[in-house]
Scaffold this active site. Structure first.
Site, PDB file in Angstrom:
ATOM      1  N   GLY A  10      42.957  27.760  35.683  1.00 21.15           N
ATOM      2  CA  GLY A  10      41.541  27.292  35.393  1.00 21.15           C
ATOM      3  C   GLY A  10      40.747  28.782  35.489  1.00 21.15           C
ATOM      4  O   GLY A  10      40.746  29.976  35.698  1.00 21.15           O
ATOM      5  N   ARG A  72      46.478  25.665  30.948  1.00 24.55           N
ATOM      6  CA  ARG A  72      46.995  25.866  32.229  1.00 24.55           C
ATOM      7  C   ARG A  72      48.662  25.418  31.452  1.00 24.55           C
ATOM      8  O   ARG A  72      49.550  24.392  31.927  1.00 24.55           O
ATOM      9  CB  ARG A  72      46.950  24.476  32.857  1.00 24.55           C
ATOM     10  CG  ARG A  72      45.577  24.607  34.020  1.00 24.55           C
ATOM     11  CD  ARG A  72      45.848  23.354  34.992  1.00 24.55           C
ATOM     12  NE  ARG A  72      44.266  23.280  34.992  1.00 24.55           N
ATOM     13  CZ  ARG A  72      43.823  24.204  36.153  1.00 24.55           C
ATOM     14  NH1 ARG A  72      44.567  25.544  36.730  1.00 24.55           N
ATOM     15  NH2 ARG A  72      42.037  24.158  36.441  1.00 24.55           N
ATOM     16  N   ASP A 103      48.441  30.525  41.857  1.00 27.77           N
ATOM     17  CA  ASP A 103      49.746  30.562  41.723  1.00 27.77           C
ATOM     18  C   ASP A 103      51.002  30.204  40.985  1.00 27.77           C
ATOM     19  O   ASP A 103      51.430  30.621  40.716  1.00 27.77           O
ATOM     20  CB  ASP A 103      49.415  29.518  42.622  1.00 27.77           C
ATOM     21  CG  ASP A 103      48.518  27.881  42.859  1.00 27.77           C
ATOM     22  OD1 ASP A 103      48.090  28.416  42.196  1.00 27.77           O
ATOM     23  OD2 ASP A 103      48.998  27.090  43.808  1.00 27.77           O
ATOM     24  N   THR A 125      40.721  32.748  41.667  1.00 26.92           N
ATOM     25  CA  THR A 125      40.564  31.584  41.755  1.00 26.92           C
ATOM     26  C   THR A 125      39.308  31.476  42.378  1.00 26.92           C
ATOM     27  O   THR A 125      39.701  31.921  43.653  1.00 26.92           O
ATOM     28  CB  THR A 125      41.874  30.540  42.196  1.00 26.92           C
ATOM     29  OG1 THR A 125      41.226  29.066  42.670  1.00 26.92           O
ATOM     30  CG2 THR A 125      42.133  31.298  43.122  1.00 26.92           C
ATOM     31  N   ASP A 127      39.018  28.946  43.673  1.00 28.53           N
ATOM     32  CA  ASP A 127      39.652  27.898  45.442  1.00 28.53           C
ATOM     33  C   ASP A 127      39.825  28.932  46.312  1.00 28.53           C
ATOM     34  O   ASP A 127      39.855  28.552  47.580  1.00 28.53           O
ATOM     35  CB  ASP A 127      41.019  27.467  45.296  1.00 28.53           C
ATOM     36  CG  ASP A 127      40.787  26.646  43.988  1.00 28.53           C
ATOM     37  OD1 ASP A 127      39.459  25.805  43.730  1.00 28.53           O
ATOM     38  OD2 ASP A 127      41.540  25.976  43.228  1.00 28.53           O
ATOM     39  N   ASP A 129      42.796  30.513  47.248  1.00 28.74           N
ATOM     40  CA  ASP A 129      43.648  30.154  48.448  1.00 28.74           C
ATOM     41  C   ASP A 129      45.118  30.738  47.822  1.00 28.74           C
ATOM     42  O   ASP A 129      45.885  30.104  47.958  1.00 28.74           O
ATOM     43  CB  ASP A 129      43.874  28.102  47.882  1.00 28.74           C
ATOM     44  CG  ASP A 129      44.143  27.730  45.853  1.00 28.74           C
ATOM     45  OD1 ASP A 129      44.300  28.942  45.283  1.00 28.74           O
ATOM     46  OD2 ASP A 129      44.701  26.906  45.750  1.00 28.74           O
ATOM     47  N   ARG A 171      40.729  22.395  45.235  1.00 26.12           N
ATOM     48  CA  ARG A 171      41.924  21.314  45.296  1.00 26.12           C
ATOM     49  C   ARG A 171      42.344  21.324  46.796  1.00 26.12           C
ATOM     50  O   ARG A 171      41.503  20.725  47.603  1.00 26.12           O
ATOM     51  CB  ARG A 171      42.801  22.666  44.530  1.00 26.12           C
ATOM     52  CG  ARG A 171      43.878  21.311  44.261  1.00 26.12           C
ATOM     53  CD  ARG A 171      45.149  21.719  42.995  1.00 26.12           C
ATOM     54  NE  ARG A 171      44.732  23.320  42.240  1.00 26.12           N
ATOM     55  CZ  ARG A 171      44.792  22.697  40.517  1.00 26.12           C
ATOM     56  NH1 ARG A 171      44.749  20.885  40.155  1.00 26.12           N
ATOM     57  NH2 ARG A 171      45.194  23.563  39.619  1.00 26.12           N
TER      58      ARG A 171
HETATM   59  O1  F6P Z   1      42.043  25.746  40.216  1.00 21.34           O
HETATM   60  C1  F6P Z   1      39.995  25.775  40.019  1.00 21.34           C
HETATM   61  C2  F6P Z   1      39.999  24.536  39.651  1.00 21.34           C
HETATM   62  O2  F6P Z   1      38.531  24.724  39.793  1.00 21.34           O
HETATM   63  C3  F6P Z   1      40.163  23.814  41.115  1.00 21.34           C
HETATM   64  O3  F6P Z   1      39.174  23.616  42.406  1.00 21.34           O
HETATM   65  C4  F6P Z   1      39.966  22.260  40.568  1.00 21.34           C
HETATM   66  O4  F6P Z   1      40.966  21.775  41.039  1.00 21.34           O
HETATM   67  C5  F6P Z   1      40.434  22.515  38.952  1.00 21.34           C
HETATM   68  O5  F6P Z   1      40.492  23.458  38.869  1.00 21.34           O
HETATM   69  C6  F6P Z   1      39.798  21.454  38.146  1.00 21.34           C
HETATM   70  O6  F6P Z   1      41.212  22.009  37.279  1.00 21.34           O
HETATM   71  P1  F6P Z   1      40.734  21.441  35.282  1.00 21.34           P
HETATM   72  O7  F6P Z   1      39.252  22.850  35.129  1.00 21.34           O
HETATM   73  O8  F6P Z   1      41.563  21.437  34.474  1.00 21.34           O
HETATM   74  O9  F6P Z   1      39.847  20.426  34.977  1.00 21.34           O
END
Ligand code: F6P
Length: 354
Positions: A10, A72, A103, A125, A127, A129, A171
């Site tokens: 992301g 991804r 990660d 990220t 997040d 995390d 997440r």
């Molecule tokens: O890992 C970053 C993040 O924004 C998370 O907080 C969220 O769950 C996910 O990516 C959303 O992913 P996407 O952009 O693929 O919808």
């Protein structure tokens, strides 16, 4: 040296600041040449790249997103994925690769390192995390965006005597909810690390109303879980990404209904979604991302491959990639205790003042 750069997973504010720092220091201090691979690991698998030079990184410091774009893509899910990545690296005669990601991206970097690729990682990220580092860039910007949203939601909630449930990303980690919820003065903060009892949440809102506060703001992390029920987070019905992660989201709507049912107070849900990942990085993230970029290019020249630039006690250090990816860094008990104490004391103050 000839160095490849990619951004995976992301996107998050600050990616361009890292690319800029890597390229500028690499060119000015080491006379390096760079190649940017497009859309994460897909760029290596399909040999899609662009030149990275002083011109291409000009003016990108304040820009969100990533000039290299991202995806991804997981090479292990593609036929001969890793072999194709390595073939591209060899074809371009690259001496090293810098992978900027979370990660998932860094776990691919680790696998390539095990196959002999000279790779250095940079942690990104919203997040926050990733293991081994105190902060990832993008987190501060996301918290600022959420905090501003909570401020805005506050005034409209107060005007209408409403409860508003604000759903934030993160997440399986509650960092964004916790920091932005405290910063925004939320009345309840629900994080994945502590499954919550909806009756208790409703009761605390009811008590607030009894004290004459006719509106409430609840911040809920997308991965938060009800203490009753399956114990699984609420997921969108949109399948999984290539790394096998369910797409989380939707808990605010479920929770809003439950709160309204229990309290009788009008309750609305706001899902901030990708707004949290868009736009310019904060000043903090621009500095952090720049420091990570400078750290990464130095690590390449010190030959510290299979490593990631990390922030520890305000210093940029080098740690094994394996340490960063081995465990998701969720909100730890000590942080919960500190934040809970802070939350209780602020709450106690308000009660005492009434
Ligand atoms: O890992 C970053 C993040 O924004 C998370 O907080 C969220 O769950 C996910 O990516 C959303 O992913 P996407 O952009 O693929 O919808």
């Amino acid at each position: 040296m000839r160095i490849g750069v990619l951004t995976g997973g992301g996107d998050c504010p600050g990616l361009n600041a890292v690319i800029r720092a890597v390229v500028r220091k690499g060119i000015f201090h080491y006379r390096d040449e760079f190649l940017g691979f497009l859309e994460g690991w897909r760029g290596l698998i399909e040999d899609q790249s662009m030149a990275l030079n002083l011109d291409s990184v000009g003016g990108i410091l304040p820009r969100g997103g990533t000039i290299l774009r991202t995806s991804r893509t997981d090479p292990s899910k593609k036929a001969d994925g890793f072999e194709r990545c390595m073939k591209t690296i060899a074809a371009h005669k690259l001496d090293a690769l810098i992978a900027i990601g979370g990660d998932d991206t860094l776990s691919v970097a680790q696998k390539l390192h095990e196959k002999g690729v000279k790779v250095v990682g940079v942690p990104k990220t919203i997040d926050n995390d990733l293991g081994g580092t105190d902060y990832t860039f993008g987190f501060d910007t996301a918290c600022n965006i959420v905090c501003e949203a909570i401020d805005r939601v506050h005034t409209t909630a107060e005007a209408h005597n409403r409860v508003i449930v604000v759903e934030v990303m993160g997440r399986d980690a509650g960092w964004i909810a916790l920091y932005s919820g405290i910063a925004g003065g939320a009345d309840a903060i629900l994080i994945p690390e502590r499954p919550f009892d909806v009756d208790q949440v409703a009761e605390s809102i009811r008590q607030r109303h009894e004290r004459g506060r006719y509106f409430s703001i609840v911040v809920v992390a997308e991965g938060a879980k009800f203490s009753t029920g399956s114990g699984a987070p609420v997921a969108q019905e949109m399948g999984k990404d290539e790394f096998g992660h369910a797409k989380l989201g939707g808990i605010a709507n479920v929770l809003a209904r439950e709160i309204e049912k229990r309290t009788g107070f009008e309750t609305r849900a706001v899902v901030l979604g990708h707004i949290q990942r868009g736009g310019s990085p904060s000043a903090f993230d621009r500095v952090l991302a720049t420091r990570y970029g400078l750290g990464a290019i130095d690590m390449v020249h010190r030959g510290e491959f299979g490593s990631m630039a990390a922030l520890r006690a305000n210093k940029i250090i080098s740690i094994p990639l394996q340490d960063a990816i081995s465990k998701n860094r969720v909100v730890d008990d000590e942080t919960i205790q500190i934040m809970d104490g802070l939350f209780q004391e602020i709450g106690a103050k308000e009660t005492a003042a009434k």
